[in-house]
Scaffold this active site. Structure first.
Site, PDB file in Angstrom:
ATOM      1  N   THR A 267       3.733 -10.751 -34.653  1.00  0.00           N
ATOM      2  CA  THR A 267       4.040 -11.470 -36.071  1.00  0.00           C
ATOM      3  C   THR A 267       5.294 -12.260 -36.041  1.00  0.00           C
ATOM      4  OG1 THR A 267       2.100 -10.340 -36.991  1.00  0.00           O
ATOM      5  CG2 THR A 267       3.650 -11.535 -38.394  1.00  0.00           C
TER       6      THR A 267
ATOM      7  N   GLU B 178      -2.945  -6.375 -39.418  1.00  0.00           N
ATOM      8  CA  GLU B 178      -4.132  -6.246 -38.495  1.00  0.00           C
ATOM      9  C   GLU B 178      -5.208  -7.372 -38.601  1.00  0.00           C
ATOM     10  OE1 GLU B 178      -2.881  -4.739 -36.020  1.00  0.00           O
ATOM     11  OE2 GLU B 178      -2.233  -2.502 -36.861  1.00  0.00           O
TER      12      GLU B 178
ATOM     13  N   PHE C 248       4.779  -3.037 -31.609  1.00  0.00           N
ATOM     14  CA  PHE C 248       3.773  -4.297 -31.068  1.00  0.00           C
ATOM     15  C   PHE C 248       4.484  -5.497 -31.887  1.00  0.00           C
ATOM     16  CE2 PHE C 248      -0.054  -6.917 -31.542  1.00  0.00           C
ATOM     17  CZ  PHE C 248      -0.412  -6.849 -30.190  1.00  0.00           C
TER      18      PHE C 248
HETATM   19  P1  TGC Z   1      -9.118 -18.250 -30.466  1.00  0.00           P
HETATM   20  O1  TGC Z   1      -9.227 -19.673 -29.631  1.00  0.00           O
HETATM   21  O2  TGC Z   1     -10.233 -18.100 -31.276  1.00  0.00           O
HETATM   22  O3  TGC Z   1      -9.012 -17.284 -29.351  1.00  0.00           O
HETATM   23  C1  TGC Z   1      -7.814 -17.235 -28.453  1.00  0.00           C
HETATM   24  C2  TGC Z   1      -8.020 -16.438 -27.282  1.00  0.00           C
HETATM   25  O4  TGC Z   1      -8.324 -14.981 -27.791  1.00  0.00           O
HETATM   26  C3  TGC Z   1      -9.679 -14.760 -27.701  1.00  0.00           C
HETATM   27  N1  TGC Z   1      -9.760 -13.716 -29.089  1.00  0.00           N
HETATM   28  C4  TGC Z   1      -9.867 -12.461 -28.836  1.00  0.00           C
HETATM   29  N2  TGC Z   1     -10.250 -11.731 -27.706  1.00  0.00           N
HETATM   30  C5  TGC Z   1     -10.807 -10.305 -28.070  1.00  0.00           C
HETATM   31  N3  TGC Z   1     -10.744 -10.096 -29.469  1.00  0.00           N
HETATM   32  C6  TGC Z   1     -10.556 -10.709 -30.399  1.00  0.00           C
HETATM   33  N4  TGC Z   1     -10.614 -10.052 -31.775  1.00  0.00           N
HETATM   34  C7  TGC Z   1     -10.376 -11.919 -29.974  1.00  0.00           C
HETATM   35  N5  TGC Z   1     -10.089 -13.119 -31.020  1.00  0.00           N
HETATM   36  C8  TGC Z   1      -9.742 -14.258 -30.188  1.00  0.00           C
HETATM   37  C9  TGC Z   1     -10.400 -15.815 -27.621  1.00  0.00           C
HETATM   38  O5  TGC Z   1     -11.589 -15.316 -26.909  1.00  0.00           O
HETATM   39  C10 TGC Z   1      -9.400 -16.636 -26.734  1.00  0.00           C
HETATM   40  O6  TGC Z   1      -9.729 -16.144 -25.649  1.00  0.00           O
HETATM   41  P2  TGC Z   1      -9.305 -17.221 -24.377  1.00  0.00           P
HETATM   42  O7  TGC Z   1      -9.682 -16.430 -22.940  1.00  0.00           O
HETATM   43  O8  TGC Z   1     -10.670 -18.212 -24.543  1.00  0.00           O
HETATM   44  O9  TGC Z   1      -8.199 -18.020 -24.349  1.00  0.00           O
HETATM   45  O10 TGC Z   1      -7.784 -18.498 -31.305  1.00  0.00           O
HETATM   46  P3  TGC Z   1      -7.250 -18.769 -32.497  1.00  0.00           P
HETATM   47  O11 TGC Z   1      -5.713 -19.155 -32.422  1.00  0.00           O
HETATM   48  O12 TGC Z   1      -8.160 -20.084 -32.760  1.00  0.00           O
HETATM   49  O13 TGC Z   1      -6.994 -17.801 -33.810  1.00  0.00           O
HETATM   50  C11 TGC Z   1      -8.126 -16.683 -33.599  1.00  0.00           C
HETATM   51  C12 TGC Z   1      -7.915 -15.850 -34.944  1.00  0.00           C
HETATM   52  C13 TGC Z   1      -7.459 -16.617 -36.181  1.00  0.00           C
HETATM   53  C14 TGC Z   1      -9.129 -15.132 -35.094  1.00  0.00           C
HETATM   54  C15 TGC Z   1      -6.818 -15.020 -34.636  1.00  0.00           C
HETATM   55  O14 TGC Z   1      -5.500 -15.635 -34.045  1.00  0.00           O
HETATM   56  C16 TGC Z   1      -6.400 -13.722 -35.372  1.00  0.00           C
HETATM   57  O15 TGC Z   1      -7.188 -12.804 -35.287  1.00  0.00           O
HETATM   58  N6  TGC Z   1      -5.529 -14.079 -36.388  1.00  0.00           N
HETATM   59  C17 TGC Z   1      -5.089 -12.633 -36.980  1.00  0.00           C
HETATM   60  C18 TGC Z   1      -3.761 -12.159 -36.388  1.00  0.00           C
HETATM   61  C19 TGC Z   1      -3.460 -10.628 -36.818  1.00  0.00           C
HETATM   62  O16 TGC Z   1      -4.571 -10.141 -36.739  1.00  0.00           O
HETATM   63  N7  TGC Z   1      -2.234 -10.443 -37.073  1.00  0.00           N
HETATM   64  C20 TGC Z   1      -1.836  -9.464 -37.064  1.00  0.00           C
HETATM   65  C21 TGC Z   1      -1.116  -8.847 -36.066  1.00  0.00           C
HETATM   66  S1  TGC Z   1      -0.516  -7.404 -35.850  1.00  0.00           S
HETATM   67  C22 TGC Z   1       1.255  -7.522 -36.422  1.00  0.00           C
HETATM   68  O17 TGC Z   1       1.948  -8.026 -35.502  1.00  0.00           O
HETATM   69  C23 TGC Z   1       1.905  -6.698 -37.380  1.00  0.00           C
HETATM   70  S2  TGC Z   1       0.827  -5.234 -38.085  1.00  0.00           S
HETATM   71  C24 TGC Z   1       0.895  -4.361 -36.446  1.00  0.00           C
HETATM   72  C25 TGC Z   1       2.004  -3.227 -37.047  1.00  0.00           C
HETATM   73  O18 TGC Z   1       1.525  -2.590 -37.832  1.00  0.00           O
HETATM   74  O19 TGC Z   1       3.070  -3.236 -36.163  1.00  0.00           O
END
Ligand code: TGC
Length: 386
Positions: free
Chosen positions: A133, A365, A130
């Site tokens: 990042t 995550e 996936f």
């Molecule tokens: P924001 O405006 O809040 O949301 C954008 C759109 O996403 C929807 N949404 C969600 N939907 C379902 N479940 C969730 N947990 C959701 N969080 C947000 C939201 O409803 C919206 O949808 P729409 O239809 O209105 O556009 O977005 P934001 O840019 O303000 O950021 C939100 C934030 C900071 C919470 C989010 O970016 C976040 O969770 N950041 C952490 C990212 C993360 O977990 N990164 C790790 C990724 S995994 C990886 O690549 C390496 S580990 C995987 C591996 O081991 O390979």
């Protein structure tokens, strides 16, 4: 002292499981005891991936559960718990393959994508990663720089991704890229020209995991690579919810194993007045708090599982469990390491290996900070992160 209570299941949650759920947990536990624990410390020492375990893991039939119309998420969670008794890295193979990629293809893919990938990925015949990042965008994926542009026959993708579990072994990468400003998902076969999958080495944590950096240099993919239903960051986030759920369960297994092994050691290690360490008050105080934390972790995961089986869970609940259980697991592992004394730093004892792996778990995550902000936003109605 009760004969019936297990030290790591004081509220007897396992006793309330259905036979089918208990069976999945037992089968996974048997595999981990027989195949994983005897070899994983050596692989960790050598910073090598125990790929030979994949065929046995496939025979457990855990990922096909996720293809059901209404998966039994509690059974799946129990399996994640048992896998992480062995290693957080093994549970991660499932979180990425199942929670992130299978979920995306099942829910956002075309019929042809489902026909091509679901079975081989669920059977672990092919691995997937996936790629969300980036070097400059971790917690804030919406800033990603990877771009897709339309071509006559499909899309051309350029970008740089990092920290992809399964990356160097993956046959297909789910790459998130901006197409005309919208975040979209593409299934990119990793042998395509321009795809460079580089192992990230020198890790102190997750040494038994294939962590990769991906460089995409003018990678040409066909039209059919685009996931038709994944046309916003929300789709990637929905996948992350699945993986975060499996972490909420997996961390219980790591904490349980540390506590079980530490109690066994404390009961046989004699110190001060010919008494076992387990008889000392300071030690029992620490054990009691670890049991309380573990019980809270178990109750939280079980309730989240019930909500998820009923289709009623919301992202903040998943974030709360990921945040809380990762933190409590690492605290338990650290305390157990301390109680094992010098023995605790040996790989043979597994506890410190679990502890360093949990350093990744608490970060990937979604970091603890991000999950706290998601919960904070649910509590207050105010987003503090954008
Ligand atoms: P924001 O405006 O809040 O949301 C954008 C759109 O996403 C929807 N949404 C969600 N939907 C379902 N479940 C969730 N947990 C959701 N969080 C947000 C939201 O409803 C919206 O949808 P729409 O239809 O209105 O556009 O977005 P934001 O840019 O303000 O950021 C939100 C934030 C900071 C919470 C989010 O970016 C976040 O969770 N950041 C952490 C990212 C993360 O977990 N990164 C790790 C990724 S995994 C990886 O690549 C390496 S580990 C995987 C591996 O081991 O390979």
């Amino acid at each position: 002292m009760s004969d019936t209570l297990q030290p790591t299941d004081l509220y007897q949650l396992d006793a309330g499981l259905t036979d089918a759920r208990r069976d999945i947990a037992a089968r996974t536990r048997t595999f981990v005891d027989a195949e994983v624990l005897p070899c994983i410390a050596d692989y960790h020492d050598r910073e090598e991936v125990p790929r030979h375990l994949l065929s046995g893991l496939a025979r457990l039939d855990l990922l096909p559960m996720l293809l059901d119309d209404k998966p039994d998420y509690i059974a799946y969670g129990l399996a994640m718990r048992e896998l992480e008794r062995g290693s957080s890295t093994l549970r991660s193979v499932f979180s990425v393959q199942g929670g992130l990629v299978l979920h995306a293809i099942k829910n956002f893919g075309s019929d042809a994508q489902r026909a091509r990938w679901l079975q081989p990925l669920a059977n672990l015949e092919s691995l997937a990663c996936f790629a969300l990042t980036e070097p400059l965008f971790g917690s804030n994926p919406s800033g990603m720089e990877t771009r897709a542009e339309k071509t006559a026959r499909g899309y051309r993708i350029n970008g740089h991704k990092r920290w992809a579990t399964n990356g160097t072994a993956a046959e297909v990468a789910l790459v998130w890229a901006k197409l005309d400003g919208r975040i979209c998902g593409f299934l990119v076969e990793t042998n395509l020209p321009g795809m460079d999958m580089r192992p990230i080495k020198g890790k102190i944590s997750f040494r038994t995991s294939e962590t990769a950096e991906l460089v995409l240099n003018n990678v040409e993919v066909p039209e059919s690579a685009l996931l038709p239903g994944a046309r916003s960051l929300g789709a990637a986030m929905a996948c992350l919810n699945q993986a975060r759920y499996s972490i909420a369960w997996g961390t219980i297994g790591a904490a349980q194993a540390c506590l079980e092994e530490t109690i066994a050691y404390l009961k046989q290690r004699i110190q001060f007045d010919e008494k076992p360490l387990a008889s000392h008050q300071l030690i029992q105080h620490k054990l009691a708090w670890m049991a309380a934390d573990l019980t809270a972790m178990q109750l939280m995961a079980m309730r989240l599982g019930e909500l998820k089986c009923a289709g009623r869970e919301v992202p903040a609940q998943v974030s709360l469990a990921k945040m809380y259980n990762s933190r409590k697991a690492i605290e338990i592992a650290r305390t157990c390491r301390e109680l094992l004394g010098a023995h605790g730093i040996l790989t043979d004892n597994h506890v410190m290996r679990r502890m360093v792996d949990l350093e990744t778990v608490i970060t990937y995550e979604g970091t603890e900070h991000i999950h706290a902000l998601i919960v904070g936003s649910e509590l207050t109605g105010i987003k503090a992160f954008s």
